[in-house]
Motif scaffolding. Sequence first.
Motif, PDB file in Angstrom:
ATOM      1  N   TYR A 113      47.476 -23.487 -15.141  1.00 23.36           N
ATOM      2  CA  TYR A 113      48.368 -24.402 -14.408  1.00 23.36           C
ATOM      3  C   TYR A 113      49.250 -23.692 -13.383  1.00 23.36           C
ATOM      4  CZ  TYR A 113      47.042 -28.375 -17.260  1.00 23.36           C
ATOM      5  OH  TYR A 113      46.324 -29.393 -17.831  1.00 23.36           O
ATOM      6  N   THR A 114      49.413 -22.371 -13.544  1.00 27.53           N
ATOM      7  CA  THR A 114      50.296 -21.658 -12.606  1.00 27.53           C
ATOM      8  C   THR A 114      49.661 -20.335 -12.179  1.00 27.53           C
ATOM      9  OG1 THR A 114      51.448 -20.272 -14.219  1.00 27.53           O
ATOM     10  CG2 THR A 114      52.299 -22.515 -13.935  1.00 27.53           C
ATOM     11  N   PRO A 131      41.864 -22.936 -12.534  1.00 27.07           N
ATOM     12  CA  PRO A 131      43.048 -23.787 -12.351  1.00 27.07           C
ATOM     13  C   PRO A 131      42.641 -25.258 -12.331  1.00 27.07           C
ATOM     14  CG  PRO A 131      42.597 -22.472 -10.369  1.00 27.07           C
ATOM     15  CD  PRO A 131      41.522 -22.153 -11.340  1.00 27.07           C
ATOM     16  N   TYR A 132      43.450 -26.093 -12.995  1.00 30.64           N
ATOM     17  CA  TYR A 132      43.150 -27.519 -13.153  1.00 30.64           C
ATOM     18  C   TYR A 132      43.812 -28.323 -12.032  1.00 30.64           C
ATOM     19  CZ  TYR A 132      41.035 -27.457 -17.857  1.00 30.64           C
ATOM     20  OH  TYR A 132      40.192 -27.307 -18.918  1.00 30.64           O
ATOM     21  N   GLY A 141      52.775 -31.502  -9.377  1.00 34.86           N
ATOM     22  CA  GLY A 141      52.641 -30.189  -8.751  1.00 34.86           C
ATOM     23  C   GLY A 141      51.698 -30.315  -7.560  1.00 34.86           C
ATOM     24  N   ASN A 142      51.267 -29.157  -7.037  1.00 37.84           N
ATOM     25  CA  ASN A 142      50.323 -29.169  -5.925  1.00 37.84           C
ATOM     26  C   ASN A 142      49.154 -28.247  -6.295  1.00 37.84           C
ATOM     27  OD1 ASN A 142      48.917 -28.630  -3.537  1.00 37.84           O
ATOM     28  ND2 ASN A 142      50.708 -29.115  -2.300  1.00 37.84           N
ATOM     29  N   GLY A 143      48.099 -28.873  -6.815  1.00 44.38           N
ATOM     30  CA  GLY A 143      46.953 -28.121  -7.335  1.00 44.38           C
ATOM     31  C   GLY A 143      46.322 -27.209  -6.304  1.00 44.38           C
ATOM     32  N   VAL A 144      46.189 -27.703  -5.082  1.00 44.05           N
ATOM     33  CA  VAL A 144      45.551 -26.891  -4.038  1.00 44.05           C
ATOM     34  C   VAL A 144      46.411 -25.659  -3.732  1.00 44.05           C
ATOM     35  CG1 VAL A 144      44.810 -26.863  -1.622  1.00 44.05           C
ATOM     36  CG2 VAL A 144      44.287 -28.841  -3.062  1.00 44.05           C
ATOM     37  N   ASN A 145      47.737 -25.850  -3.689  1.00 44.78           N
ATOM     38  CA  ASN A 145      48.630 -24.696  -3.451  1.00 44.78           C
ATOM     39  C   ASN A 145      48.516 -23.662  -4.554  1.00 44.78           C
ATOM     40  OD1 ASN A 145      49.670 -25.409  -1.056  1.00 44.78           O
ATOM     41  ND2 ASN A 145      51.739 -25.890  -1.794  1.00 44.78           N
TER      42      ASN A 145
END
Length: 227
Positions: A113-114, A131-132, A141-145
């Motif tokens: 997640y991070t 990463p999920y 959050g911002n998954g792509v970031n």
Amino acid sequence: MQLVIDSANIEKIRKLNEYYPIDGVTTNPSIIVKEQKPFLPLLKEIRSVIGEEKELFVQALAEKAEDIVKEARYLRNTLSGNVVIKVPVTKEGIKAINQLKVEGIPTLATTVYTPMNAFLAAKAGADYVAPYVNRIDNLSGNGVNVVSEITQIFLRHNLSCKVLAASFKNVQQIHNVCLAGVHGVTTAPELIEEMIGHPSIEANVKQFKKEWLDLYGEESMNLISTK
Ligand code: G3P
């Protein structure tokens, strides 16, 4: 860049593997349970569909590091071909990844997640982190970031671990992690099909055929036999 199927559905895997440049199959306990079949024969069937070379990712169920390691050895001895063991990035999981590295068993650190989850897993010796993306987005959050930062950290610090982004809800998320420099994506069969799901493609093909038929006629449709 790798393209991996995130499913244990034999028919879907067979079809995608026939048509698309697929590099492997990822599973997790939820994905396997969905098929309602005995899990070892199911995994062996997936292996027989994709062949021995492509990677088959199978997740350990145990929680303690030493039990994860035992499961990993068992899965690698029981399943043929290229098997990568998925290990969640818990504290015990990181310890297990480290031990498996020593034993030469390849791992994918999952439920990432991070960027710091990913950093620890890579330092411990994971071959992949997953990463999920969509689950991170769902937590505001911002998954792509997160994917982008992980790839930058690995690059900047020469960590050889690959980023196999997972958990997608739409093709735009996949597009964006590709732009962010991810090493691979694993996604549901439906989204792999959606990657070429543009209505203009079919419309263009239809138009090509119509124009050809209008001039040369039906008998010319076989390019090889027509002079
Ligand atoms: O590979 C991880 C994945 O199965 C999680 O995806 O769609 O359940 O969030 P999702």
